[in-house]
Design a protein around this motif. Structure first.
Motif, short mmCIF file in Angstrom:
data_model
loop_
_atom_site.label_atom_id
_atom_site.label_comp_id
_atom_site.label_asym_id
_atom_site.label_seq_id
_atom_site.Cartn_x
_atom_site.Cartn_y
_atom_site.Cartn_z
N ASP A 63 -2.96 -0.82 -6.69
CA ASP A 63 -3.79 -0.26 -5.63
C ASP A 63 -2.96 0.77 -4.86
O ASP A 63 -1.97 0.41 -4.22
CB ASP A 63 -4.26 -1.37 -4.70
CG ASP A 63 -5.16 -0.85 -3.60
OD1 ASP A 63 -5.75 0.22 -3.78
OD2 ASP A 63 -5.27 -1.53 -2.55
N GLU B 181 -3.12 5.17 -3.15
CA GLU B 181 -3.90 6.37 -2.87
C GLU B 181 -3.06 7.60 -3.20
O GLU B 181 -1.83 7.58 -3.05
CB GLU B 181 -4.31 6.41 -1.40
CG GLU B 181 -5.18 5.23 -0.98
CD GLU B 181 -5.50 5.24 0.50
OE1 GLU B 181 -5.65 6.36 1.06
OE2 GLU B 181 -5.60 4.16 1.10
N THR C 216 0.83 -1.20 0.00
CA THR C 216 0.00 0.00 0.00
C THR C 216 0.87 1.26 0.00
O THR C 216 1.86 1.35 0.72
CB THR C 216 -0.93 0.00 1.21
OG1 THR C 216 -1.69 -1.21 1.19
CG2 THR C 216 -1.87 1.18 1.17
N TYR D 189 0.80 5.79 -0.58
CA TYR D 189 0.06 7.05 -0.58
C TYR D 189 1.01 8.13 -1.08
O TYR D 189 2.12 8.26 -0.57
CB TYR D 189 -0.43 7.34 0.83
CG TYR D 189 -1.25 8.61 1.02
CD1 TYR D 189 -2.08 9.11 0.03
CD2 TYR D 189 -1.23 9.28 2.24
CE1 TYR D 189 -2.84 10.24 0.23
CE2 TYR D 189 -1.99 10.41 2.46
CZ TYR D 189 -2.80 10.89 1.45
OH TYR D 189 -3.56 12.02 1.66
N GLU E 64 -3.34 12.23 -3.51
CA GLU E 64 -4.09 13.47 -3.41
C GLU E 64 -3.21 14.59 -3.95
O GLU E 64 -2.11 14.81 -3.43
CB GLU E 64 -4.52 13.77 -1.98
CG GLU E 64 -5.42 14.98 -1.87
CD GLU E 64 -6.15 15.06 -0.54
OE1 GLU E 64 -6.86 16.06 -0.33
OE2 GLU E 64 -6.01 14.14 0.28
N PHE F 24 -3.67 7.30 7.43
CA PHE F 24 -3.34 6.27 6.43
C PHE F 24 -2.39 5.24 7.04
O PHE F 24 -2.63 4.02 6.97
CB PHE F 24 -2.70 6.92 5.20
CG PHE F 24 -1.98 5.95 4.31
CD1 PHE F 24 -2.69 5.16 3.40
CD2 PHE F 24 -0.60 5.81 4.35
CE1 PHE F 24 -2.03 4.24 2.58
CE2 PHE F 24 0.07 4.91 3.54
CZ PHE F 24 -0.64 4.13 2.64
#
Length: 226
Positions: free
Chosen positions: A174, A176, A144, A146, A178, A207
């Motif tokens: 997969d 994330e 994971t 970010y 922003e 997160f």
């Protein structure tokens, strides 16, 4: 220092390595620079040292966090050594070294073409620059992640980070992300201490909390500010 305190307040164990090439340790240490290369192993060595040396460290709950060049090291570690980390956060990360040299001032490239470093330009050795770029490894990422670029970043262009985001999407990974609008502080806004910057970091902490389960997580942004 306030970002480190935020982690410590939640019960994290924090290691902040000075990988090869850091300034402040003399010419020889600096000229051991290996941008996008062995410095990633330096960060991994710190992780391994902590896991092997201290029984209080849970090897299944290790994350890697970095901003800018540190964000690049976070990306390279999570792609090269996915079994060593549960998750990674990369703030305004260097993502594509050859592309980066295209938009930086000519003097910036001299650090890469120096005889003690790569010694060649991207045109002369594109494979070597690709080897040192996180964007080349998006297909290998299995943990994971970010990412947070900033529109007015005056150091790592949002277009550079977008290349990493686009590559991750291309390989259907997969993750994330922003993309922040123009912020006070530009490249360093997310490491400053005003209210808006800490709200951004609160998202990062939440997160990480999902994968690392710190013993004293922040209940809300106000708790983090306190």
């Amino acid at each position: 220092a306030h970002t480190v305190r935020e982690f410590i307040a939640q019960g994290y164990i924090v290691v902040a390595p000075d990988y090869r090439g850091s300034t402040g340790y003399g010419k020889a240490f600096f000229q051991n620079i290996d941008y996008g290369g062995r410095e990633n192993g330096d960060a991994l060595a710190c992780r391994d040292y902590m896991v092997e040396s201290f029984s209080i460290v849970d090897p299944d709950r290790v994350g890697i966090v970095g901003w800018s060049h540190g964000g690049m090291i976070a990306l390279m570690n999570i792609t090269h050594y996915p079994d060593s980390y549960a998750c990674a956060f990369a703030g305004v990360p260097v993502s594509d070294v050859a592309y980066r040299l295209e938009y930086k001032r000519p003097g910036y490239a001299s650090a890469f073409t120096a005889d003690y470093h790569i010694g060649k330009t991207p045109d002369e050795d594109p494979e070597e620059y690709a080897r040192r770029s996180p964007v080349s490894y998006a297909q290998f990422r299995r943990k994971t992640l970010y990412l947070t670029p900033t529109m007015n970043d005056d150091d790592v262009s949002v277009k550079e980070v977008q290349r990493m985001i686009d590559s991750l999407r291309h390989y259907d990974r997969d993750f994330e992300s922003e993309v922040y609008d123009a912020k006070p502080g530009a490249h360093v806004f997310d490491r400053l201490d005003p209210f808006e910057a800490t709200r951004m970091r609160f998202k990062v902490h939440k997160f990480l909390e999902r994968y690392l389960s710190p013993p004293r997580p922040f209940g809300d942004h106000s708790a983090m500010r306190r």
